[in-house]
Design a protein around this motif. Structure first.
Motif, PDB file in Angstrom:
ATOM      1  N   ALA A 177     -37.448  -5.340 160.746  1.00 16.25           N
ATOM      2  CA  ALA A 177     -37.722  -5.273 162.180  1.00 16.25           C
ATOM      3  C   ALA A 177     -37.405  -6.579 162.912  1.00 16.25           C
ATOM      4  CB  ALA A 177     -39.181  -4.880 162.410  1.00 16.25           C
ATOM      5  N   GLU A 178     -37.727  -7.721 162.314  1.00 16.12           N
ATOM      6  CA  GLU A 178     -37.558  -8.989 163.039  1.00 16.12           C
ATOM      7  C   GLU A 178     -36.098  -9.327 163.296  1.00 16.12           C
ATOM      8  OE1 GLU A 178     -36.975 -13.068 163.983  1.00 16.12           O
ATOM      9  OE2 GLU A 178     -36.412 -12.173 162.049  1.00 16.12           O
ATOM     10  N   PRO A 179     -35.210  -9.298 162.297  1.00 16.02           N
ATOM     11  CA  PRO A 179     -33.802  -9.569 162.596  1.00 16.02           C
ATOM     12  C   PRO A 179     -33.169  -8.492 163.487  1.00 16.02           C
ATOM     13  CG  PRO A 179     -34.087  -8.991 160.284  1.00 16.02           C
ATOM     14  CD  PRO A 179     -35.446  -9.225 160.842  1.00 16.02           C
ATOM     15  N   PHE A 180     -33.638  -7.248 163.390  1.00 13.97           N
ATOM     16  CA  PHE A 180     -33.154  -6.205 164.295  1.00 13.97           C
ATOM     17  C   PHE A 180     -33.485  -6.570 165.738  1.00 13.97           C
ATOM     18  CE2 PHE A 180     -33.819  -2.295 166.745  1.00 13.97           C
ATOM     19  CZ  PHE A 180     -32.624  -1.620 166.528  1.00 13.97           C
ATOM     20  N   ALA A 181     -34.724  -6.997 165.970  1.00 16.86           N
ATOM     21  CA  ALA A 181     -35.128  -7.399 167.324  1.00 16.86           C
ATOM     22  C   ALA A 181     -34.331  -8.605 167.800  1.00 16.86           C
ATOM     23  CB  ALA A 181     -36.628  -7.705 167.346  1.00 16.86           C
ATOM     24  N   ARG A 182     -34.017  -9.535 166.889  1.00 17.59           N
ATOM     25  CA  ARG A 182     -33.178 -10.679 167.264  1.00 17.59           C
ATOM     26  C   ARG A 182     -31.793 -10.220 167.705  1.00 17.59           C
ATOM     27  NH1 ARG A 182     -33.154 -14.802 162.378  1.00 17.59           N
ATOM     28  NH2 ARG A 182     -31.683 -15.874 163.785  1.00 17.59           N
ATOM     29  N   SER A 190     -29.531  -5.772 159.384  1.00 20.61           N
ATOM     30  CA  SER A 190     -30.482  -5.394 160.435  1.00 20.61           C
ATOM     31  C   SER A 190     -30.153  -6.116 161.731  1.00 20.61           C
ATOM     32  CB  SER A 190     -31.918  -5.720 159.996  1.00 20.61           C
ATOM     33  OG  SER A 190     -32.310  -4.891 158.919  1.00 20.61           O
ATOM     34  N   PHE A 191     -29.736  -7.378 161.640  1.00 20.64           N
ATOM     35  CA  PHE A 191     -29.326  -8.115 162.830  1.00 20.64           C
ATOM     36  C   PHE A 191     -28.110  -7.443 163.470  1.00 20.64           C
ATOM     37  CE2 PHE A 191     -26.686 -11.308 164.920  1.00 20.64           C
ATOM     38  CZ  PHE A 191     -27.584 -11.910 165.788  1.00 20.64           C
ATOM     39  N   LEU A 192     -27.126  -7.096 162.638  1.00 19.30           N
ATOM     40  CA  LEU A 192     -25.921  -6.436 163.138  1.00 19.30           C
ATOM     41  C   LEU A 192     -26.253  -5.098 163.780  1.00 19.30           C
ATOM     42  CD1 LEU A 192     -22.834  -6.241 163.392  1.00 19.30           C
ATOM     43  CD2 LEU A 192     -22.786  -5.320 161.055  1.00 19.30           C
ATOM     44  N   SER A 193     -27.144  -4.335 163.163  1.00 21.21           N
ATOM     45  CA  SER A 193     -27.567  -3.061 163.732  1.00 21.21           C
ATOM     46  C   SER A 193     -28.190  -3.260 165.105  1.00 21.21           C
ATOM     47  CB  SER A 193     -28.551  -2.374 162.789  1.00 21.21           C
ATOM     48  OG  SER A 193     -29.056  -1.181 163.350  1.00 21.21           O
TER      49      SER A 193
END
Length: 293
Positions: free
Chosen positions: A186-191, A225-228
């Motif tokens: 969740a955290e890198p996705f939000a970033r 997750s960041f890329l997503s």
């Protein structure tokens, strides 16, 4: 009546009773790419033969079965379009023992005159439009659709190749070397979603996913997750810039829809989720306009 959503890789069929009630259903492989030339009547009978034998005489098909690679091409219908317009543009196909018709896809143009198309999603949108007066709907997927609904009709839409872009970037570019498969974080996705709202543009932001890892500011397990979040964030920002709203109607598979719901909430937009299996309801509405139900 019988409603069938026949896509590239699979077939989903519904036996519909009065009022659109689903009395029976089936899901099976056997998409249009597996059907030999001239084999669509036999493939349909193989799938829904027991319902035909039980007395059903009307079959409405949507999805890629109506494409140039399918049974017969059902030409795209220009927006705005609702159940009546779509019913009027259905294409009959010969079939012994039943009336069979193909639902057309929809087409529109963006503000600069570039065409856009959908085939299959229109049935879900019809089901939504009949219950919502004015709304922006999001159907996430390999090619996500954002559609404007007004007065029982789809008035326009845009397509974003976000899912396909994510697969290509995460597997076949330099970003594949700095990421690993793993659970959603969740955290890198939000970033990533937050980064999409910053200056620089998508192409610059994509390379940043690599440099953040090189500089020790993004772990390898976090990159996907960041890329997503980055790609979905850019999609959400573009869609909301086109049609500013405070709430989005979301229709999609549970896992992917949850990512879009989170990205929308992080962008300050409320979300109302709907049953992802709206095809049967949409086919019923079109069938009713044909006088079938």
């Amino acid at each position: 009546m019988i409603g069938v959503d026949w896509g590239t890789t699979s077939l989903r069929a519904y036996r519909l009773g009065p009022g659109g009630t689903v009395t029976d259903r089936l899901d099976r492989p056997g998409g249009i790419l597996t059907v030999p030339a001239g084999g669509f009547p036999a493939a349909l009978r193989d799938a829904v033969g027991p319902w035909l034998a039980a007395g059903e005489t009307r079959v409405l098909l949507c999805g890629m079965v109506g494409s140039r690679q399918g049974w017969v091409e059902a030409p795209y219908l220009r927006c705005p379009a609702g159940p009546a317009e779509i019913a009027g543009a259905t294409v009959p196909v010969p079939f012994d023992g039943a009336e069979v018709r193909l639902v057309p896809g929809l087409t529109t143009e963006d503000r600069d005159g570039i065409p856009d198309v959908m085939r299959g999603e229109e049935t879900k949108l019809v089901a939504l439009a009949t219950t919502l007066d004015d709304a922006l709907a999001c159907l996430p997927g390999t090619h996500s659709k954002w559609a404007r609904l007004e007065a029982d009709r789809v008035v326009g839409f845009t397509t974003h190749m976000t899912g396909e872009a994510f697969a290509a970037l995460s597997q076949h570019t330099i970003l594949a070397r700095t990421s690993t498969e793993g659970p959603h974080l969740a955290e890198p996705f939000a970033r990533g979603v937050a980064r999409a709202r910053q200056s620089g543009g998508l192409l610059h932001h994509l390379f940043g996913a690599r440099t953040l890892h090189l500089m020790g500011r993004l772990e390898q397990a976090e990159t996907r997750s960041f890329l997503s979040g980055l790609l979905i964030g850019h999609e959400v920002a573009a869609a909301l810039a086109e049609t500013p709203v405070t709430q989005v109607e979301l229709v999609g598979a549970v896992g992917l829809a949850a990512l879009y719901a989170e990205a929308l909430r992080l962008s300050g937009v409320a979300v109302r989720s709907h049953d992802p299996d709206l095809v049967a309801a949409g086919l019923h509405h079109i069938g009713r306009s044909l006088g079938w139900t």
